[in-house]
Design a protein around this motif. Structure first.
Motif, PDB file in Angstrom:
ATOM      1  N   MET A   1       0.873  -1.300  -0.023  1.00 32.52           N
ATOM      2  CA  MET A   1      -0.102  -0.027  -0.083  1.00 32.52           C
ATOM      3  C   MET A   1       0.918   1.099  -0.037  1.00 32.52           C
ATOM      4  O   MET A   1       1.977   1.488   0.614  1.00 32.52           O
ATOM      5  CB  MET A   1      -0.890   0.034   1.213  1.00 32.52           C
ATOM      6  CG  MET A   1      -1.886   1.290   1.526  1.00 32.52           C
ATOM      7  SD  MET A   1      -2.778   0.938   2.758  1.00 32.52           S
ATOM      8  CE  MET A   1      -3.898  -0.241   2.519  1.00 32.52           C
ATOM      9  N   TYR A  57      -1.085   6.658  -5.695  1.00 30.14           N
ATOM     10  CA  TYR A  57      -1.149   6.226  -4.102  1.00 30.14           C
ATOM     11  C   TYR A  57      -2.418   5.832  -3.874  1.00 30.14           C
ATOM     12  O   TYR A  57      -3.534   6.179  -4.482  1.00 30.14           O
ATOM     13  CB  TYR A  57      -1.034   7.527  -3.366  1.00 30.14           C
ATOM     14  CG  TYR A  57       0.531   8.310  -3.479  1.00 30.14           C
ATOM     15  CD1 TYR A  57       1.402   7.613  -2.537  1.00 30.14           C
ATOM     16  CD2 TYR A  57       0.646   9.187  -4.308  1.00 30.14           C
ATOM     17  CE1 TYR A  57       2.704   8.285  -2.700  1.00 30.14           C
ATOM     18  CE2 TYR A  57       2.026   9.808  -4.541  1.00 30.14           C
ATOM     19  CZ  TYR A  57       3.063   9.163  -3.598  1.00 30.14           C
ATOM     20  OH  TYR A  57       4.243   9.980  -3.839  1.00 30.14           O
ATOM     21  N   ASN A  58      -2.715   4.976  -2.540  1.00 26.43           N
ATOM     22  CA  ASN A  58      -3.896   4.373  -2.146  1.00 26.43           C
ATOM     23  C   ASN A  58      -4.440   5.459  -1.412  1.00 26.43           C
ATOM     24  O   ASN A  58      -5.750   5.305  -1.342  1.00 26.43           O
ATOM     25  CB  ASN A  58      -3.699   3.312  -1.281  1.00 26.43           C
ATOM     26  CG  ASN A  58      -2.932   2.120  -2.149  1.00 26.43           C
ATOM     27  OD1 ASN A  58      -1.654   1.888  -2.287  1.00 26.43           O
ATOM     28  ND2 ASN A  58      -3.813   1.291  -2.803  1.00 26.43           N
ATOM     29  N   ILE A 112      -8.840   9.468  -5.195  1.00 25.28           N
ATOM     30  CA  ILE A 112      -7.998   8.838  -4.455  1.00 25.28           C
ATOM     31  C   ILE A 112      -8.461   9.169  -2.925  1.00 25.28           C
ATOM     32  O   ILE A 112      -9.380  10.357  -2.583  1.00 25.28           O
ATOM     33  CB  ILE A 112      -6.495   9.558  -4.274  1.00 25.28           C
ATOM     34  CG1 ILE A 112      -5.733   8.896  -3.489  1.00 25.28           C
ATOM     35  CG2 ILE A 112      -6.467  11.038  -3.910  1.00 25.28           C
ATOM     36  CD1 ILE A 112      -4.065   9.144  -3.659  1.00 25.28           C
ATOM     37  N   GLN A 397     -11.410   1.075   0.740  1.00 23.15           N
ATOM     38  CA  GLN A 397     -10.728   0.891  -0.759  1.00 23.15           C
ATOM     39  C   GLN A 397     -11.982  -0.171  -1.168  1.00 23.15           C
ATOM     40  O   GLN A 397     -12.403   0.091  -2.368  1.00 23.15           O
ATOM     41  CB  GLN A 397      -9.735   0.247  -0.894  1.00 23.15           C
ATOM     42  CG  GLN A 397      -8.369   1.264  -0.868  1.00 23.15           C
ATOM     43  CD  GLN A 397      -7.101   0.610  -1.152  1.00 23.15           C
ATOM     44  OE1 GLN A 397      -6.923  -0.437  -0.375  1.00 23.15           O
ATOM     45  NE2 GLN A 397      -6.531   1.136  -2.023  1.00 23.15           N
TER      46      GLN A 397
END
Length: 415
Positions: A1, A57-58, A112, A397
């Motif tokens: 991650m 990016y997560n 995001i 997510q």
């Protein structure tokens, strides 16, 4: 991650903010952006270009001091005040001139996961901070802050008596429960764990921390009472006057100034946010070490949450140092795994009878202190907080995050 931390690169005599950011690398790949982390020319290009030039990016984590440095109306501090209370690994002009533009860009990014980390005291969130938090929540941010178990609803009379108390943080946690992440920054790092035979500790008691009458008036009274009762109390606290907000005129050598003239001005006018100054690193380090040493050398450590009955980090620190934590009951204590007579002692007040009763059973006290340290090692280390955030981002997510809570020292996600 992969996550991106956006904040000013600051330090403080309470190290938990920097410790939390550092420990995110325990379970994630972490990059940093903001004044003091990247060069001015990168800041001037903005966050959108920064993100376009890197792998996805997560999540983005936005820190409180960065938002303060954006100089938004009504917030608790601005960039100059932050510079005054922080060790400046950044240039205040970079923060003052760049943060607001970057902040506005962040608001419109929707591709995001965005999390705003509010790390000021939950019981004293001013209206300006509340408005910004609410705006960010409406803009698609999640809010990470103190668990609602920490908080209570204050009556108007109580808030009038202690002017800094508010119910603003509680209202946010309740209204936006599915977008609220209750992970506190209160946690311990391994260098703070201290092993020493209980009977070898030279002092009976210590009462660490701020003893100002405005918010922590009870502590000074407790320290005075215990000392008069014949117990040996730690009083070696030379750095208690190391202030992040006020220059102590008798300790001017503890602070850095840009020039002799600014030092002279500060001596004359006292606190002024437009005179750049900050505590020297050597005195900040001394303050931290002296603070921990008071608990390492004491058998019993008295802790309370002040006028707001807030869950302060001292509840964890006392146990981490191997002392027996004697604490006043506050909201959330049991939810974090503290049990009276098992891993701590909970008292409503300190009097002669209570003190005698606590110190009467030395064997039991050793066992309680050991269990308190075990609780910290098993559930309240900084890497536990990082792991909790890792699992939270994963749940967001997958669209399954419905909020979270604490029970018996464990962080649990609703789904």
């Amino acid at each position: 991650m992969r996550i991106l931390v956006i904040d000013v690169n600051f330090d403080y005599k309470n190290p938990m903010y920097r410790q939390f950011y550092n420990h995110l690398a325990y379970c994630m790949e972490v990059d940093y952006f903001g004044p003091g982390y990247v060069k001015r020319e990168i800041l001037e290009k903005g966050i959108i270009q920064f993100l376009d030039e890197r792998e996805p990016y997560n999540a983005i984590l936005l820190g409180t001091y960065f938002v303060y440095s954006a100089n938004l109306p009504g917030m608790r501090f601005n960039a100059y005040q932050i510079h005054r209370r922080s060790i400046p690994y950044y240039y205040v002009n970079d923060a003052y001139q760049c943060c607001k533009t970057i902040f506005e860009e962040l608001r419109i990014i929707n591709s995001i996961i965005k999390i705003f980390i509010y790390y000021e005291d939950s019981v004293s969130m001013p209206k300006g901070d509340y408005n910004i938090c609410k705006m960010l929540l409406e803009d698609g941010f999640y809010l990470m802050s103190w668990p609602i178990q920490y908080m209570q609803i204050f009556k108007k009379k109580h808030m009038r008596e202690t002017a800094i108390l508010t119910n603003n943080a509680y209202q946010l946690a309740e209204e936006y429960s599915t977008k609220y992440i209750p992970i506190p920054l209160h946690a311990i790092t391994y260098p703070e764990i201290f092993m020493r035979d209980y009977e070898l500790r030279e002092y009976d008691w210590c009462v660490p921390g701020n003893k100002s009458k405005a918010f922590y008036g009870n502590r000074s009274g407790v320290a005075s009472f215990i000392e008069k009762s014949g117990n040996k109390v730690w009083t070696k606290d030379p750095f208690q006057k190391l202030s992040v907000d006020n220059i102590q005129k008798e300790h001017m050598e503890w602070y850095e100034f840009n020039s002799r003239f600014e030092r002279f001005l500060s001596r004359i006018v006292g606190k002024d946010m437009y005179i750049p100054s900050y505590p020297k690193l050597v005195y900040v380090a001394g303050c931290r070490e002296n603070y921990l040493e008071s608990m390492r050398r004491s058998k019993y450590v008295y802790v309370d949450g002040g006028a707001g009955e807030i869950f302060v980090r001292k509840y964890f620190e006392a146990c981490a140092c191997g002392a027996l934590m004697v604490g006043k009951m506050i909201p959330g204590l049991s939810d974090f795994g503290f049990k009276d007579g098992i891993n701590c002692r909970i008292v409503e007040e300190i009097n002669e009878e209570i003190v005698k009763e606590i110190i009467s059973d030395k064997i039991k006290n050793i066992q309680i202190a050991q269990e308190g340290q075990k609780l910290i090692l098993k559930k309240h280390m900084m890497h536990h907080r990082a792991a909790a955030l890792y699992h939270t981002i994963g749940a967001i997510q997958y669209g399954s995050y419905k909020g979270a809570f604490w029970q018996n020292g464990k962080y649990a996600i609703k789904s």
